[in-house]
Design a protein around this motif. Structure first.
Motif: not given
Length: 280
Positions: A194-195, A197-201, A226-227, A234-236
């Motif tokens: 999930a980390a 995914a957050a970084q990509a966003m 989690a994803m 990440g988007r927020l």
């Protein structure tokens, strides 16, 4: 495309989720369905070569989604060149799987990195035939721009090679791609948790496609959730705007209003009353 709203639009379709989920390598169909529900994904992808095109309604993969309102993103995994990818996509559309297609043409069996020239050729041809084309590509900003110009409805740069779990190896390039793109950017391949995914966003991606990090997690259902949460966070965070990185510390409170006066800074690192070179 409006990046400021919650809805993601690709090919004229407004998606409920920015998480795209793959359907392979799960421990069982039951776990796959549970993971799909936990992820909230609206788009599912699968290899066309795994689907029985003569009986789509009874297919062992697709039958698990018959009770859900989903967008199918069949992919051309296994195609060696543009001709084969186009042929596979046409067969999928003729079988009733829709107009969406993920172009996936791997150049090397060990790295599974996409073939840039064949991917561009296939994208041009399929876009001209009315397909909603989402090409899987490398994190090359210029190639992503060329795919966009060729008619891609979105570009799907990889974070790292498929299934490696190495995460995002080149955040600079992904950030550049997201900044320059005029179509959605879906980060696909190589994420591990999930980390990632957050970084990509946070880098500016519009969505994420994952399969192995969910399907092969110790608890696929928990990882799917989690994803979903990581993409939202990440988007927020991206929209909120991170603070700039600085070399030196900055106090979070102002010096005014201190009870005691600040001590005068000493030059160098020597203790008070001691010379740098001599004995005490």
């Amino acid at each position: 495309m409006d990046r400021s709203t919650n809805g993601l639009v690709i090919g004229g379709t407004t998606l409920r989720s920015r998480l795209f989920l793959g359907t392979g390598r799960y421990p069982s169909p039951v776990v796959m369905r549970q993971a799909l529900a936990a992820s909230g994904a609206h788009v599912v992808t699968f290899a066309i070569r795994r689907v029985n095109l003569d009986g789509v309604a009874e297919d062992t993969v697709l039958q698990h989604f018959s009770d859900r309102e989903l967008v199918y993103l069949p992919n051309t995994s296994g195609a060696a060149d543009a001709d084969e990818a186009v042929r596979i996509a046409r067969l999928a559309r003729a079988a009733g799987l829709g107009d969406w297609v993920k172009v996936e043409i791997s150049a090397h069996p060990r790295s599974l990195l996409p073939d840039p020239l064949e991917t561009l050729r296939a994208t041009e041809r399929l876009a001209a035939e009315g397909f909603v084309v989402l090409p899987y590509t490398s994190d090359d900003p210029m190639l992503c721009k060329r795919l966009e110009e060729a008619g891609a409805a979105a570009v799907m740069p990889g974070g790292s090679p498929i299934g490696t779990g190495l995460g995002i190896l080149n955040p600079y390039n992904l950030g550049w791609i997201a900044e320059e793109a005029r179509v959605p950017v879906i980060v696909d391949a190589g994420l591990g948790s999930a980390a990632d995914a957050a970084q990509a966003m946070e880098l500016g991606a519009d969505g994420i496609l994952v399969n192995t990090p969910v399907a092969r997690a110790r608890d696929p259902v928990a990882m799917a959730e989690a994803m979903r949460l990581a993409i939202e966070a990440g988007r927020l965070s991206r929209l909120a705007g991170r603070i700039p990185k600085k070399r030196y510390a900055t106090a979070s409170s102002e010096p005014e209003g201190r009870l005691f006066a600040a001590a005068e800074p000493r030059s160098g690192n020597a203790p008070a009353g001691a010379s740098r070179g001599g004995a005490r």
